[in-house]
Design a protein around this motif. Structure first.
Motif, PDB file in Angstrom:
ATOM      1  N   THR A 173       0.839  -1.209   0.000  1.00 41.51           N
ATOM      2  CA  THR A 173       0.000   0.000   0.000  1.00 41.51           C
ATOM      3  C   THR A 173       0.870   1.254   0.000  1.00 41.51           C
ATOM      4  O   THR A 173       0.542   2.245  -0.652  1.00 41.51           O
ATOM      5  CB  THR A 173      -0.943   0.050   1.228  1.00 41.51           C
ATOM      6  OG1 THR A 173      -0.152   0.099   2.418  1.00 41.51           O
ATOM      7  CG2 THR A 173      -1.865  -1.149   1.265  1.00 41.51           C
ATOM      8  N   ARG A 174       2.007   1.186   0.703  1.00 42.31           N
ATOM      9  CA  ARG A 174       2.888   2.352   0.763  1.00 42.31           C
ATOM     10  C   ARG A 174       3.456   2.663  -0.623  1.00 42.31           C
ATOM     11  O   ARG A 174       3.540   3.810  -1.044  1.00 42.31           O
ATOM     12  CB  ARG A 174       4.031   2.089   1.752  1.00 42.31           C
ATOM     13  CG  ARG A 174       4.772   3.340   2.203  1.00 42.31           C
ATOM     14  CD  ARG A 174       6.041   3.020   2.982  1.00 42.31           C
ATOM     15  NE  ARG A 174       7.041   2.310   2.207  1.00 42.31           N
ATOM     16  CZ  ARG A 174       7.828   2.866   1.300  1.00 42.31           C
ATOM     17  NH1 ARG A 174       7.733   4.157   1.024  1.00 42.31           N
ATOM     18  NH2 ARG A 174       8.722   2.140   0.632  1.00 42.31           N
ATOM     19  N   ARG A 175       3.824   1.576  -1.351  1.00 45.83           N
ATOM     20  CA  ARG A 175       4.449   1.790  -2.660  1.00 45.83           C
ATOM     21  C   ARG A 175       3.448   2.170  -3.742  1.00 45.83           C
ATOM     22  O   ARG A 175       3.818   2.803  -4.728  1.00 45.83           O
ATOM     23  CB  ARG A 175       5.180   0.517  -3.105  1.00 45.83           C
ATOM     24  CG  ARG A 175       6.386   0.201  -2.248  1.00 45.83           C
ATOM     25  CD  ARG A 175       7.202  -0.939  -2.841  1.00 45.83           C
ATOM     26  NE  ARG A 175       8.230  -1.374  -1.905  1.00 45.83           N
ATOM     27  CZ  ARG A 175       9.150  -2.280  -2.176  1.00 45.83           C
ATOM     28  NH1 ARG A 175       9.160  -2.857  -3.366  1.00 45.83           N
ATOM     29  NH2 ARG A 175      10.040  -2.617  -1.277  1.00 45.83           N
ATOM     30  N   THR A 176       2.197   1.719  -3.618  1.00 45.82           N
ATOM     31  CA  THR A 176       1.246   1.864  -4.733  1.00 45.82           C
ATOM     32  C   THR A 176       0.081   2.800  -4.432  1.00 45.82           C
ATOM     33  O   THR A 176      -0.615   3.206  -5.357  1.00 45.82           O
ATOM     34  CB  THR A 176       0.621   0.498  -5.098  1.00 45.82           C
ATOM     35  OG1 THR A 176      -0.159   0.050  -3.976  1.00 45.82           O
ATOM     36  CG2 THR A 176       1.685  -0.541  -5.406  1.00 45.82           C
ATOM     37  N   GLY A 177      -0.151   3.086  -3.174  1.00 46.05           N
ATOM     38  CA  GLY A 177      -1.328   3.900  -2.836  1.00 46.05           C
ATOM     39  C   GLY A 177      -2.632   3.131  -2.883  1.00 46.05           C
ATOM     40  O   GLY A 177      -3.700   3.729  -2.761  1.00 46.05           O
ATOM     41  N   CYS A 178      -2.567   1.799  -3.088  1.00 45.30           N
ATOM     42  CA  CYS A 178      -3.815   1.033  -3.120  1.00 45.30           C
ATOM     43  C   CYS A 178      -4.378   0.879  -1.707  1.00 45.30           C
ATOM     44  O   CYS A 178      -3.669   1.077  -0.720  1.00 45.30           O
ATOM     45  CB  CYS A 178      -3.612  -0.337  -3.769  1.00 45.30           C
ATOM     46  SG  CYS A 178      -2.786  -1.552  -2.733  1.00 45.30           S
ATOM     47  N   GLY A 179      -5.661   0.557  -1.637  1.00 42.04           N
ATOM     48  CA  GLY A 179      -6.277   0.247  -0.358  1.00 42.04           C
ATOM     49  C   GLY A 179      -6.307  -1.253  -0.150  1.00 42.04           C
ATOM     50  O   GLY A 179      -5.741  -2.024  -0.934  1.00 42.04           O
ATOM     51  N   LEU A 180      -6.953  -1.683   0.915  1.00 39.67           N
ATOM     52  CA  LEU A 180      -6.983  -3.109   1.236  1.00 39.67           C
ATOM     53  C   LEU A 180      -8.417  -3.595   1.406  1.00 39.67           C
ATOM     54  O   LEU A 180      -9.297  -2.853   1.834  1.00 39.67           O
ATOM     55  CB  LEU A 180      -6.197  -3.377   2.521  1.00 39.67           C
ATOM     56  CG  LEU A 180      -4.689  -3.090   2.425  1.00 39.67           C
ATOM     57  CD1 LEU A 180      -4.051  -3.159   3.806  1.00 39.67           C
ATOM     58  CD2 LEU A 180      -3.998  -4.061   1.472  1.00 39.67           C
TER      59      LEU A 180
END
Lengths: 249, 284
Positions: free
Chosen positions: B169-176
């Motif tokens: 998430t830190r590298r891509t900005g995606c959520g979970l």
């Protein structure tokens, strides 16, 4: 002991292979039954998809035989796309070459029909025109006209009575009698319909789908059967919503 | 950066995995169900009933598109044909959410139709992050990444799954997407404490929760082996873990999944109702 996906895939598809080194349980022991969960998921889920795609083949050879057949098929022809609703296009050729079923020569063509039904089910929607237009068209203009056919139309030709076999095994159709038959698949609403066509009727539909004029299509049919009666074939196309546009030059 | 999106968010309420056999029931009376999730791959045909039903439902319910075939953890490149199909679906449907799995399923063109496990290493991290970047760029939106059910571990793994997910998430900005049943299944299978797992999970990044049923077996050494089957009711310990998690995390859109031996609508609606009852006090 790194395990790459080439090793993982090979072992998942082949139960005779040992589980790759480096796949472990929480105690650090080699995964056994734990790896088998993946093996089972892959083969069972894909076999289930095949059983849903080929219900008549399933019925013709029996569930337990189909399950054996599906296991072989999955290992030889794993899906090449994540669209599982279209998995199994290699089934007709596979059945033709599957030695234990060689005496059931009609199976490959029945499988082709089941593939055609599924394609028809998922095909783009088409809007058919009012068939009154056909009656109002002067004969010379009708003979010169070409037609656009619905995307859900399919035609499966066979040396076997595949439409009758399909009806016998899905609805309460009469017992099939040996005859050459084509199966026309149309989709008047959302559910595909199977209609038996004579070889001449099939030639008519095939000519229309290849963009020939109505007149040329009739000629193609009468070349096969001089007594060709257009009515049932045209009726099936009309009631199946298969004629979507008339093109006049 | 990603384009600004105008998609409505999923509501902080119960949803279910949509099954065509429930169409009439849902249209007649959705009960506690406020949103629906579909498997992307089932709606990639050109037309017919599946697309017509989806268009109809999308007028009434926020839709979550859940991919099961992108193989984000695959060693090879992503299937760009498949990504294009996904983009087409997302473009016309304009779903409230798109999610996929931390898993792989395709290798050398063979699609294995299962969510296969990954070693948690720097190499996997790099690859997964690149693939998620590619997905988010292609779709023009952020995605949610779901924690998997796992049955075994890789000796080569260097980090905990929760640390791996946090770094993605830190590298891509995606959520979970937090699947509580997967937490319970994986932790039981990996001899970990599910409460510790949740405590280490980046809960602030969770955009959706999944609940589902599993089967209980044993491995050849007599150790418990839970299998994520989506074929039964959610078990009580998973409900308890869910209730504890939403207290700690706050309410989230919560989906009940039931993909095999699909029950009649009232049974599935009752599961959604149970989730709604757990969410209700947290919403106040």
């Amino acid at each position: 002991m790194n395990v790459d996906q080439t090793q993982f895939r090979a072992a998942v598809l082949d139960p005779a292979r040992t589980v790759p080194d480096g796949l472990i349980d929480p105690e650090g022991r080699r995964a056994g039954k734990r790896f088998d969960v993946y093996r089972n998921n892959v083969v069972v889920s894909l076999s289930k998809a095949l059983a849903e795609a080929f219900p008549v083949i399933c019925k013709l050879i029996g569930d337990s035989n189909f399950s054996i057949l599906a296991g072989h098929f999955v290992r030889q022809h794993p899906p090449e796309s994540p669209l599982i609703a279209f998995y199994g296009s290699a089934m007709p050729e596979f059945l033709a070459g599957f030695e234990p079923l060689r005496n059931l020569g009609y199976l490959p063509d029945v499988a082709r029909l089941e593939l055609a039904l599924r394609e028809s089910y998922h095909a783009a929607d088409g809007t058919s025109f009012d068939p009154v237009i056909l009656q109002d068209l002067p004969p010379e203009r009708l003979l010169a006209a070409r037609f656009t056919l619905a995307p859900a139309l399919r035609l499966v030709s066979s040396d076997w009575p595949i439409a009758a076999i399909w009806h016998f095994n899905t609805t309460d159709g009469p017992k099939p009698e040996m005859t050459q038959e084509a199966a026309l698949v149309t989709r008047p609403g959302f559910d595909p319909v199977v209609t038996a066509l004579s070889p001449a009727g099939a030639a008519f539909v095939e000519a229309l789908t290849s963009g020939e004029t109505f007149g040329t299509a009739v000629e193609a049919a009468t070349a096969i059967d001089p007594e060709f009666d257009l009515t049932p074939t045209l009726g099936a196309l009309v009631s199946g919503g298969a004629l979507t546009a008339i093109i006049e030059d | 950066m990603l384009d600004a999106t105008t998609h409505d968010a999923l509501p902080l309420a119960s949803g279910v995995g949509y099954k065509p056999q429930h169409f009439s029931d849902i249209v007649a009376d959705p009960g506690p169900v406020r949103w629906l999730e579909i498997h992307a791959e089932n709606y990639m045909g050109d037309g017919g009933r599946p697309i017509a039903q989806l268009r109809h439902l999308a007028e009434r319910f926020p839709i979550s598109v859940h991919g099961v075939g992108l193989s984000i953890g695959g060693e090879g490149t992503l299937d760009t044909d498949h990504l294009a199909r996904l983009r087409h679906l997302v473009d016309w449907l304009k779903p409230a959410s798109f999610s996929e799995h931390l898993a792989w399923s395709t290798h050398d063109t063979a699609f294995l139709n299962d969510l296969l496990p990954l070693p948690y290493t720097e190499a996997t991290l790099t690859r997964v992050a690149e693939h998620i970047d590619q997905v988010q760029e292609t779709l023009g939106r952020e995605m949610l990444l779901e924690n998997p059910s796992t049955y075994l571990a890789f000796a080569e793994s260097e980090m905990a799954e929760t640390d791996f997910l946090r770094e993605v998430t830190r590298r891509t900005g995606c959520g979970l997407l937090l699947d509580i049943n997967n937490v319970f299944v994986s932790c039981t299978n990996q001899k970990l404490n599910p409460r510790d797992y949740i405590a280490n999970f980046p809960l602030d990044l969770v955009g959706e929760v999944h609940l589902g049923g599993h089967d209980a077996q044993e491995d050849e050494h007599g150790a418990p082996l839970l299998i994520d089957s989506h074929g039964t009711e959610v078990v009580d310990p998973v409900w308890t873990l869910y209730a504890e998690t939403v207290v700690a995390m706050g309410p989230r859109p919560t989906l009940v999944e039931w993909d095999n031996d699909v029950p009649d609508w009232p049974v599935l609606a009752a599961e959604a109702e149970r989730a709604a009852r757990i969410l209700a006090p947290v919403l106040q």
